[in-house]
Design a protein around this motif. Structure first.
Motif, PDB file in Angstrom:
ATOM      1  N   THR A   1       0.836  -1.205   0.000  1.00  0.00           N
ATOM      2  CA  THR A   1       0.000   0.000   0.000  1.00  0.00           C
ATOM      3  C   THR A   1       0.866   1.247   0.000  1.00  0.00           C
ATOM      4  O   THR A   1       0.595   2.211  -0.730  1.00  0.00           O
ATOM      5  N   ILE A   2       1.923   1.254   0.786  1.00  0.00           N
ATOM      6  CA  ILE A   2       2.842   2.388   0.840  1.00  0.00           C
ATOM      7  C   ILE A   2       3.461   2.628  -0.536  1.00  0.00           C
ATOM      8  O   ILE A   2       3.552   3.772  -0.997  1.00  0.00           O
ATOM      9  N   GLU A   3       3.876   1.569  -1.188  1.00  0.00           N
ATOM     10  CA  GLU A   3       4.475   1.700  -2.518  1.00  0.00           C
ATOM     11  C   GLU A   3       3.479   2.279  -3.521  1.00  0.00           C
ATOM     12  O   GLU A   3       3.816   3.147  -4.322  1.00  0.00           O
ATOM     13  N   VAL A   4       2.238   1.814  -3.470  1.00  0.00           N
ATOM     14  CA  VAL A   4       1.204   2.331  -4.374  1.00  0.00           C
ATOM     15  C   VAL A   4       0.942   3.806  -4.075  1.00  0.00           C
ATOM     16  O   VAL A   4       0.847   4.639  -4.997  1.00  0.00           O
ATOM     17  N   LEU A   5       0.855   4.150  -2.808  1.00  0.00           N
ATOM     18  CA  LEU A   5       0.637   5.549  -2.433  1.00  0.00           C
ATOM     19  C   LEU A   5       1.801   6.425  -2.887  1.00  0.00           C
ATOM     20  O   LEU A   5       1.598   7.535  -3.378  1.00  0.00           O
ATOM     21  N   ASN A   6       3.026   5.921  -2.738  1.00  0.00           N
ATOM     22  CA  ASN A   6       4.200   6.649  -3.227  1.00  0.00           C
ATOM     23  C   ASN A   6       4.099   6.901  -4.725  1.00  0.00           C
ATOM     24  O   ASN A   6       4.399   7.993  -5.207  1.00  0.00           O
ATOM     25  N   ASP A   7       3.684   5.887  -5.459  1.00  0.00           N
ATOM     26  CA  ASP A   7       3.537   6.025  -6.910  1.00  0.00           C
ATOM     27  C   ASP A   7       2.480   7.074  -7.250  1.00  0.00           C
ATOM     28  O   ASP A   7       2.663   7.886  -8.165  1.00  0.00           O
ATOM     29  N   LEU A   8       1.382   7.070  -6.536  1.00  0.00           N
ATOM     30  CA  LEU A   8       0.311   8.037  -6.781  1.00  0.00           C
ATOM     31  C   LEU A   8       0.751   9.459  -6.435  1.00  0.00           C
ATOM     32  O   LEU A   8       0.401  10.411  -7.139  1.00  0.00           O
ATOM     33  N   VAL A   9       1.531   9.606  -5.380  1.00  0.00           N
ATOM     34  CA  VAL A   9       2.081  10.924  -5.041  1.00  0.00           C
ATOM     35  C   VAL A   9       2.991  11.395  -6.174  1.00  0.00           C
ATOM     36  O   VAL A   9       2.917  12.548  -6.613  1.00  0.00           O
ATOM     37  N   GLN A  10       3.822  10.504  -6.682  1.00  0.00           N
ATOM     38  CA  GLN A  10       4.735  10.853  -7.765  1.00  0.00           C
ATOM     39  C   GLN A  10       3.968  11.241  -9.036  1.00  0.00           C
ATOM     40  O   GLN A  10       4.333  12.189  -9.724  1.00  0.00           O
ATOM     41  N   ILE A  11       2.891  10.527  -9.320  1.00  0.00           N
ATOM     42  CA  ILE A  11       2.061  10.864 -10.484  1.00  0.00           C
ATOM     43  C   ILE A  11       1.515  12.281 -10.334  1.00  0.00           C
ATOM     44  O   ILE A  11       1.526  13.067 -11.298  1.00  0.00           O
TER      45      ILE A  11
ATOM     46  N   ASN B   1       2.831  14.713  -8.527  1.00  0.00           N
ATOM     47  CA  ASN B   1       3.973  15.624  -8.689  1.00  0.00           C
ATOM     48  C   ASN B   1       4.246  15.869 -10.167  1.00  0.00           C
ATOM     49  O   ASN B   1       4.485  17.003 -10.591  1.00  0.00           O
ATOM     50  N   ASP B   2       4.207  14.798 -10.961  1.00  0.00           N
ATOM     51  CA  ASP B   2       4.435  14.909 -12.400  1.00  0.00           C
ATOM     52  C   ASP B   2       3.345  15.744 -13.064  1.00  0.00           C
ATOM     53  O   ASP B   2       3.625  16.547 -13.965  1.00  0.00           O
ATOM     54  N   CYS B   3       2.102  15.567 -12.624  1.00  0.00           N
ATOM     55  CA  CYS B   3       0.990  16.353 -13.165  1.00  0.00           C
ATOM     56  C   CYS B   3       1.197  17.839 -12.885  1.00  0.00           C
ATOM     57  O   CYS B   3       1.037  18.674 -13.790  1.00  0.00           O
ATOM     58  N   ILE B   4       1.544  18.155 -11.657  1.00  0.00           N
ATOM     59  CA  ILE B   4       1.773  19.560 -11.283  1.00  0.00           C
ATOM     60  C   ILE B   4       2.863  20.159 -12.160  1.00  0.00           C
ATOM     61  O   ILE B   4       2.706  21.259 -12.712  1.00  0.00           O
ATOM     62  N   GLU B   5       3.946  19.430 -12.313  1.00  0.00           N
ATOM     63  CA  GLU B   5       5.052  19.905 -13.144  1.00  0.00           C
ATOM     64  C   GLU B   5       4.590  20.114 -14.596  1.00  0.00           C
ATOM     65  O   GLU B   5       4.938  21.117 -15.228  1.00  0.00           O
ATOM     66  N   GLY B   6       3.807  19.181 -15.108  1.00  0.00           N
ATOM     67  CA  GLY B   6       3.319  19.287 -16.484  1.00  0.00           C
ATOM     68  C   GLY B   6       2.387  20.470 -16.679  1.00  0.00           C
ATOM     69  O   GLY B   6       2.483  21.191 -17.683  1.00  0.00           O
ATOM     70  N   TYR B   7       1.480  20.695 -15.721  1.00  0.00           N
ATOM     71  CA  TYR B   7       0.564  21.839 -15.824  1.00  0.00           C
ATOM     72  C   TYR B   7       1.328  23.154 -15.737  1.00  0.00           C
ATOM     73  O   TYR B   7       1.024  24.111 -16.453  1.00  0.00           O
ATOM     74  N   GLU B   8       2.329  23.214 -14.849  1.00  0.00           N
ATOM     75  CA  GLU B   8       3.126  24.431 -14.730  1.00  0.00           C
ATOM     76  C   GLU B   8       3.892  24.709 -16.027  1.00  0.00           C
ATOM     77  O   GLU B   8       3.978  25.859 -16.479  1.00  0.00           O
ATOM     78  N   LYS B   9       4.416  23.667 -16.623  1.00  0.00           N
ATOM     79  CA  LYS B   9       5.124  23.819 -17.899  1.00  0.00           C
ATOM     80  C   LYS B   9       4.158  24.272 -18.988  1.00  0.00           C
ATOM     81  O   LYS B   9       4.496  25.130 -19.812  1.00  0.00           O
ATOM     82  N   SER B  10       2.959  23.716 -18.977  1.00  0.00           N
ATOM     83  CA  SER B  10       1.955  24.104 -19.969  1.00  0.00           C
ATOM     84  C   SER B  10       1.584  25.578 -19.842  1.00  0.00           C
ATOM     85  O   SER B  10       1.423  26.274 -20.849  1.00  0.00           O
ATOM     86  N   ILE B  11       1.448  26.050 -18.604  1.00  0.00           N
ATOM     87  CA  ILE B  11       1.146  27.469 -18.391  1.00  0.00           C
ATOM     88  C   ILE B  11       2.270  28.334 -18.959  1.00  0.00           C
ATOM     89  O   ILE B  11       2.021  29.333 -19.641  1.00  0.00           O
TER      90      ILE B  11
ATOM     91  N   ILE C   1      -4.405  26.066 -13.741  1.00  0.00           N
ATOM     92  CA  ILE C   1      -4.260  26.437 -12.328  1.00  0.00           C
ATOM     93  C   ILE C   1      -5.205  25.605 -11.466  1.00  0.00           C
ATOM     94  O   ILE C   1      -4.825  25.124 -10.390  1.00  0.00           O
ATOM     95  N   SER C   2      -6.413  25.406 -11.949  1.00  0.00           N
ATOM     96  CA  SER C   2      -7.382  24.570 -11.227  1.00  0.00           C
ATOM     97  C   SER C   2      -6.886  23.129 -11.112  1.00  0.00           C
ATOM     98  O   SER C   2      -7.011  22.498 -10.055  1.00  0.00           O
ATOM     99  N   MET C   3      -6.307  22.629 -12.177  1.00  0.00           N
ATOM    100  CA  MET C   3      -5.781  21.261 -12.164  1.00  0.00           C
ATOM    101  C   MET C   3      -4.586  21.137 -11.211  1.00  0.00           C
ATOM    102  O   MET C   3      -4.439  20.131 -10.524  1.00  0.00           O
ATOM    103  N   ILE C   4      -3.763  22.171 -11.144  1.00  0.00           N
ATOM    104  CA  ILE C   4      -2.637  22.180 -10.202  1.00  0.00           C
ATOM    105  C   ILE C   4      -3.172  22.120  -8.772  1.00  0.00           C
ATOM    106  O   ILE C   4      -2.679  21.345  -7.946  1.00  0.00           O
ATOM    107  N   ASP C   5      -4.176  22.922  -8.483  1.00  0.00           N
ATOM    108  CA  ASP C   5      -4.761  22.932  -7.135  1.00  0.00           C
ATOM    109  C   ASP C   5      -5.320  21.562  -6.767  1.00  0.00           C
ATOM    110  O   ASP C   5      -5.122  21.080  -5.648  1.00  0.00           O
ATOM    111  N   LYS C   6      -6.018  20.933  -7.697  1.00  0.00           N
ATOM    112  CA  LYS C   6      -6.573  19.600  -7.432  1.00  0.00           C
ATOM    113  C   LYS C   6      -5.466  18.585  -7.194  1.00  0.00           C
ATOM    114  O   LYS C   6      -5.543  17.775  -6.265  1.00  0.00           O
ATOM    115  N   SER C   7      -4.431  18.621  -8.024  1.00  0.00           N
ATOM    116  CA  SER C   7      -3.323  17.676  -7.858  1.00  0.00           C
ATOM    117  C   SER C   7      -2.630  17.868  -6.521  1.00  0.00           C
ATOM    118  O   SER C   7      -2.228  16.893  -5.875  1.00  0.00           O
ATOM    119  N   ARG C   8      -2.493  19.108  -6.084  1.00  0.00           N
ATOM    120  CA  ARG C   8      -1.872  19.374  -4.769  1.00  0.00           C
ATOM    121  C   ARG C   8      -2.734  18.818  -3.634  1.00  0.00           C
ATOM    122  O   ARG C   8      -2.209  18.274  -2.664  1.00  0.00           O
TER     123      ARG C   8
END
Length: 85
Positions: free
Chosen positions: A7-17, A19-29, A44-51
């Motif tokens: 479960t910890i490993e899966v949660l870590n993977d989801l956190v990383q996903i 993080n990647d989304c936030i980075e991608g949205y910021e780059k897109s902006i 910006i809305s998608m960044i907030d949701k991902s956070r």
């Protein structure tokens, strides 16, 4: 304990996903063209949701980490993947 570690490993993977989304949205902006500036509020809305998702996942991860004695945690459980560092 094995299921908690999985479960910890899966949660870590989801956190990383997230993080990647936030980075991608910021780059897109940053790369938005003038005619597409209306998309900025969407990103910006998608960044907030991902956070928010990342925070919730990190909280769950902490709960599972507390269930396992530190001496039994494998080195593969990396705190940096939780977004703490």
């Amino acid at each position: 304990m094995e299921s908690e570690l999985e479960t910890i490993e899966v949660l870590n993977d989801l956190v990383q996903i997230n993080n990647d989304c936030i980075e991608g949205y910021e780059k897109s902006i940053a790369e938005l063209k003038e005619e597409n500036q209306d998309l900025k509020s969407l990103f910006i809305s998608m960044i907030d949701k991902s956070r928010k998702y990342k925070m919730a996942l990190s909280t769950l991860n902490l709960m599972y980490l507390k269930m396992i004695p530190k001496s039994e945690l494998p080195l593969s459980v990396s705190f940096t993947r939780l977004g703490w560092m």
